[in-house]
Design a protein around this motif. Structure first.
Motif, PDB file in Angstrom:
ATOM      1  N   GLU B 385     -26.290 -23.055  10.964  1.00  0.00           N
ATOM      2  CA  GLU B 385     -25.208 -24.076  10.919  1.00  0.00           C
ATOM      3  C   GLU B 385     -24.016 -23.118  10.584  1.00  0.00           C
ATOM      4  O   GLU B 385     -23.947 -22.156  10.028  1.00  0.00           O
ATOM      5  CB  GLU B 385     -25.640 -24.638   9.398  1.00  0.00           C
ATOM      6  N   GLY B 553     -16.994 -29.016  12.681  1.00  0.00           N
ATOM      7  CA  GLY B 553     -18.145 -29.718  12.940  1.00  0.00           C
ATOM      8  C   GLY B 553     -18.508 -29.634  14.641  1.00  0.00           C
ATOM      9  O   GLY B 553     -19.624 -29.623  15.040  1.00  0.00           O
ATOM     10  N   ASN B 556     -20.731 -26.815  15.479  1.00  0.00           N
ATOM     11  CA  ASN B 556     -22.234 -27.126  15.126  1.00  0.00           C
ATOM     12  C   ASN B 556     -22.800 -27.991  16.307  1.00  0.00           C
ATOM     13  O   ASN B 556     -23.856 -27.514  16.846  1.00  0.00           O
ATOM     14  CB  ASN B 556     -22.410 -28.002  13.900  1.00  0.00           C
ATOM     15  N   THR B 570     -17.281 -36.666  16.683  1.00  0.00           N
ATOM     16  CA  THR B 570     -16.175 -35.968  16.552  1.00  0.00           C
ATOM     17  C   THR B 570     -14.907 -36.336  16.799  1.00  0.00           C
ATOM     18  O   THR B 570     -14.149 -36.703  16.120  1.00  0.00           O
ATOM     19  CB  THR B 570     -16.310 -34.547  17.058  1.00  0.00           C
ATOM     20  N   PHE B 811     -18.594 -31.572   7.671  1.00  0.00           N
ATOM     21  CA  PHE B 811     -19.384 -30.814   8.701  1.00  0.00           C
ATOM     22  C   PHE B 811     -20.765 -29.944   8.043  1.00  0.00           C
ATOM     23  O   PHE B 811     -21.675 -29.646   8.900  1.00  0.00           O
ATOM     24  CB  PHE B 811     -18.545 -30.043   9.383  1.00  0.00           C
ATOM     25  N   TYR B 812     -20.725 -29.940   6.719  1.00  0.00           N
ATOM     26  CA  TYR B 812     -21.874 -28.962   6.341  1.00  0.00           C
ATOM     27  C   TYR B 812     -22.988 -29.555   5.783  1.00  0.00           C
ATOM     28  O   TYR B 812     -22.691 -30.534   5.059  1.00  0.00           O
ATOM     29  CB  TYR B 812     -21.209 -28.074   5.248  1.00  0.00           C
TER      30      TYR B 812
END
Lengths: 81, 828
Positions: B385, B553, B556, B570, B811-812
């Motif tokens: 990630e 993001g 990813n 997104t 995003f994480y």
């Protein structure tokens, strides 16, 4: 600064700092940390530039002025140009 | 980019270790510290594993080591740290080490036992000699009757069978704490029939057990009567007194005394010898113990790992599985070749396809380690990630500094951190045990950057210990205002407060080129200006930070090959965020640029515009900022609202459509390995994968089991979180304003209440100087305690929260686990 407006200081600083950053990027040593160092420099310059820009823009067209005490006004009338 | 951008590629490897060389191979792998072994015998209990006997032997040895260590510590000696690199010893050495250890332990025990008994004997002798030696001034030679009469006038020695005038003595020693009780009890029990005399010993005797010096009370009881004697003996027994035979005659006592002294001299010699031998043994232990401890620890670790391997069908080799970085694979192979060369058959390691999510490995150096630690404290990233750490290196100190901005305080923090960084290699600093110091020390690079950025923001806020500086001339001219408005001295005397008007020509000369104009620190209404500036600044910084998070993001989605999420998640997210809050930022900047002092009275209010935008209404008194503003606003709101259903239904419907497609073969290939999240592309069944925690359920690898309701549920949660979060998170960034205001006000108050009092002292020479010393001490102390420590911790915490929640939830996921390789390095 006795510049009426934003254009001159902004242009000067932008050109100057942009060129400085560009030059610095070429001089990063090619170690395993190259990627991190470049990220750091870019992020740092973006943050600092943005912050200073906000500070200048906020003061560009003030809608009201400072309210001073009469003692201060006495002093500043003669002391500040 | 460097490996910090995302975690390294980690592969599942399988080892074939030939049985004779298995131990050496694993030991070498431990020295390398590159692979994390997986437990292949998880279903087997600890007692049934293959090498449980060896592990047990190691543990017993460790117990003996602990005993030896304790003995060394008791003697006040210190074990020197082992030098050099010690490898785990081969199994045949274990026996030798065990024997030697046992021998040493036995010797030590014997010597200690001897020493104890000798000491006890010595103690007895000393007590005896003290008892005999002390003169208890009893009129022994005198007629007992007289003496007795003195003490107990009430009692006449009765005649008859009780007329036993032979006086007997009981001499002994008792602890001083019990002496009074003993005396009382004796008196009560044998009233009148005894004379007891208690005396404290002159010197202090060493207690044999604890080794501490203690005083004893010696007593001499003279009594007559057999029954009394028995009573006395019983009582003294109860009190655990040491009773010694007492000879009446002086010469006899002297003779005994001499004998005792001789005996104790001899005993002391023997004791001396014993202690010399003890120190010899301890010296040997000191020498031999540290390397043994290291070796046995390594050996035990190796056996524990070997327990995790499974045995191949032919019993010729052990099979082990582990995780290791792909880039380290050649090193592993080389090491295994080397360590198994003598066994004939060489160990083999090769990669196998993995089914489960691999652990995350991010290599850091001592500078980046603290920042990676901050991110990992929230959650270790999923495999491959995007890692927020490289950006956190700068944005975290920056956001901290926005809340902490003061040149003076920043400089102090920077210098403190610099001192720690420059002294970081000193052994004294490394060995410090204080936990608070260690916390600060491990974050020294963090503090360094935080201090540096605080100096910068301090310059922008124009605050140095709450005082502003005029590096450049101020952009406001009081003189011009005074002349233009006719502010004569008389006028000024009447009006205590006057405002500068920027609409008057010549008053406002231009924006201060670097930061906030210093005139504001002199103004009474400086908070009005600063609040407006800081709030808008917080919003701008917040929206920028969050947009950056959403953009991260993208990386990813691209990496995991989930292109559909790019367009279905997104893009709508960006439109929503930028359409609403990006527009707010645009309004702020536009107003800054376009509305000038001339139109100040009729200046539009952004807040009211923003509210009306959502309510689709308008206020007649609020002027539009630009023509056709209403149209633009309505469009944006409609667009943002339109993205919500796209966010909500887009991905689930797409995944459903993907499953119904006839293109089965290509779709199924990555699913050949059983369930679980793969690290490579097209986790189509687990397409909602990184969003979902219970990733194990994607229906046993069968695509037909695609549960639409679950996917919808998760997407709904994500949508709601994002949309509501946008609003709340943007408002959350206002803490940047709140904390910087608090910091500025606190330091202003400290200055005004403490330093200014000292600086305004009388003009007499010396008064101010003397008074300033304690005042400055108070100022410095309060600055460090309140402003640096308390405010620093507070700003640190809030900056951390902003990163963990507002930035990273865009995003994480942080639901991975770290690669913890099998290594012999000591964790402390």
């Amino acid at each position: 600064m006795a510049y009426n407006g934003l254009t001159v200081p902004l242009i000067v600083t932008n050109v100057f700092s942009g060129s400085v950053r560009f030059c610095v990027l070429w001089f990063i040593p090619k170690g395993p940390n190259r990627g991190v160092t470049i990220t750091m420099l870019v992020t740092c310059s973006v943050c600092c530039y943005l912050f200073r820009l906000i500070a200048i823009l906020a003061q560009l067209n003030p809608l009201f002025g400072p309210q001073l005490k009469n003692e201060t006004i006495w002093y500043l009338k003669y002391h500040w140009p | 980019m460097g490996s910090m951008f995302r975690g390294e590629e980690v592969a599942l490897v399988q080892f074939f270790l030939p049985t004779p060389a298995a131990y050496t191979c694993v030991s070498q792998l431990g020295e390398l510290g590159l692979t994390e072994f997986r437990d292949l015998n998880a279903s087997v209990s600890a007692f049934q594993r293959r090498f449980v006997g060896d592990v047990r032997r190691c543990e017993e040895l460790e117990k003996t080591f602990t005993f030896l260590q304790e003995e060394v510590r008791r003697a006040g000696l210190v074990l020197p740290p082992p030098e050099g690199r010690l490898l785990a010893p081969p199994p045949r050495d274990l026996l030798r080490i065990q024997e030697e250890t046992d021998r040493l332990a036995q010797e030590l025990r014997d010597v200690r036992g001897n020493q104890q008994s000798l000491r006890a004997q010595l103690h007895q002798l000393q007590l005896h000699s003290a008892v005999l030696g002390q003169g208890h001034h009893l009129p022994l030679a005198a007629a007992p009757t007289d003496g007795l009469l003195e003490r107990s006038p009430l009692l006449q020695p009765p005649g008859g069978p009780h007329r036993d005038l032979r006086v007997n003595f009981v001499a002994g020693a008792v602890k001083p704490t019990k002496a009074a009780a003993l005396e009382r009890l004796l008196w009560r029990a044998c009233r009148g029939f005894l004379i007891a005399s208690f005396r404290e010993t002159e010197q202090q005797l060493e207690d044999p057990v604890t080794g501490e010096p203690a005083t004893w009370m010696t007593f001499l009881i003279s009594y007559w009567g057999e029954q009394i004697g028995q009573k006395i003996r019983k009582i003294t027994d109860c009190f655990h007194c040491h009773v010694f035979p007492f000879v009446e005659q002086e010469e006899g006592r002297l003779g005994t005394l001499q004998q005792l002294q001789q005996q104790s001299l001899e005993l002391q010699e023997v004791l001396g010898e014993t202690e010399r031998f003890l120190s010899q043994v301890l010296g040997r232990v000191q020498q031999l113990l540290p390397p043994w401890q290291v070796q046995i620890r390594k050996m035990k670790a190796v056996y524990l790992v070997l327990n995790q391997c499974s045995v191949s069908a032919t019993h010729k080799c052990l099979i082990a599985e582990g995780w290791c970085a792909s880039s380290d694979l050649p090193t592993l192979q080389q090491v295994l070749q080397g360590s198994s060369s003598e066994a004939g058959v060489s160990a083999v390691v090769h990669r196998i396809p993995c089914r489960d999510m691999p652990p995350t490995l991010i290599r850091t150096n001592r500078f980046t380690a603290s920042f990676q630690g901050i991110v990992d404290a929230y959650g270790v990233g999923r495999y491959q990630e995007v890692n927020p750490a490289p950006y956190t290196i700068i944005t975290f100190p920056f956001l901290f500094a926005v809340m902490f901005g003061d040149v003076g305080h920043g400089l102090l923090m920077f210098l403190f951190a610099l001192a720690m960084v420059l002294a970081e290699n000193r052994p004294a600093v490394k060995a410090a045990q204080n936990e608070i110091w260690r916390t600060f020390f491990s974050g020294r690079y963090l503090l360094l950057l935080m201090g540096l950025f605080s100096v910068y923001t301090g310059f922008i806020y124009n605050e140095c210990f709450s005082r502003a500086t005029t590096i450049f001339p101020s952009g406001w001219s009081v003189a011009a205002m005074a002349t233009q408005s006719g502010w004569s001295d008389a006028f000024l005397a009447e009006h205590p407060l006057l405002t500068l008007d920027p609409a008057v020509s010549g008053v406002f000369l231009g924006p201060y080129p670097f930061g906030i104009d210093p005139v504001w620190s002199l103004a009474v209404n400086h908070l009005s200006f600063l609040n407006s500036f800081k709030m808008k600044m917080s919003i701008i910084l917040g929206v920028t930070h969050m947009t950056f998070g959403v953009v991260l993001g993208v990386f990813n989605h691209v990496h995991f090959g989930q292109w559909h999420r790019l367009f279905l998640e997104t893009l709508p997210e960006l439109i929503f965020l930028l359409g609403l809050f990006g527009y707010l930022v645009f309004l702020v900047i536009y107003k800054w640029l376009s509305v000038s002092a001339a139109g100040a009275a009729a200046a539009p209010s952004i807040l009211i515009h923003f509210i009306n935008m959502f309510l689709f209404s308008r206020s007649p008194t609020n002027q539009p900022l630009f023509p056709r503003q209403e149209v633009v606003q309505s469009t944006l709101v409609v667009l943002a609202l339109a993205t919500v259903p796209v966010l909500l239904l887009g991905t689930p419907l797409f995944l459903r459509w993907q499953h119904r497609r006839p293109l089965r073969p290509t779709g199924r290939q990555p699913e050949e390995d059983k369930s679980g999240i793969l690290d490579d592309s097209d986790a189509s069944v687990a397409g909602w994968g990184p969003d979902e925690e219970k990733a194990g359920c994607p229906g046993n690898g069968e695509e037909a089991e695609f549960v639409l309701s679950e996917v919808l549920m998760h997407q709904a949660i994500h949508t709601i979180e994002f949309c509501l979060g946008c609003i709340s998170n943007t408002a959350s960034y206002l803490r940047l304003w709140a904390l910087s205001l608090a910091h500025a006000q606190l330091s202003e108050v400290l200055w005004a209440m403490v330093m200014r009092v000292g600086l305004r002292m009388g003009r007499e020479l010396g008064v101010a100087a003397v008074v300033l010393v304690p005042i400055f001490a108070a100022f410095a102390g309060l600055t460090v305690a309140i402003l640096l420590v308390m405010e620093g911790l507070s700003a640190f915490l809030h900056a951390l929260r902003l990163h963990w929640v507002e930035f990273q939830n865009k995003f994480y996921l942080g639901s991975g686990y770290k690669l913890s390789p099998f290594t012999f390095a000591e964790e402390d």
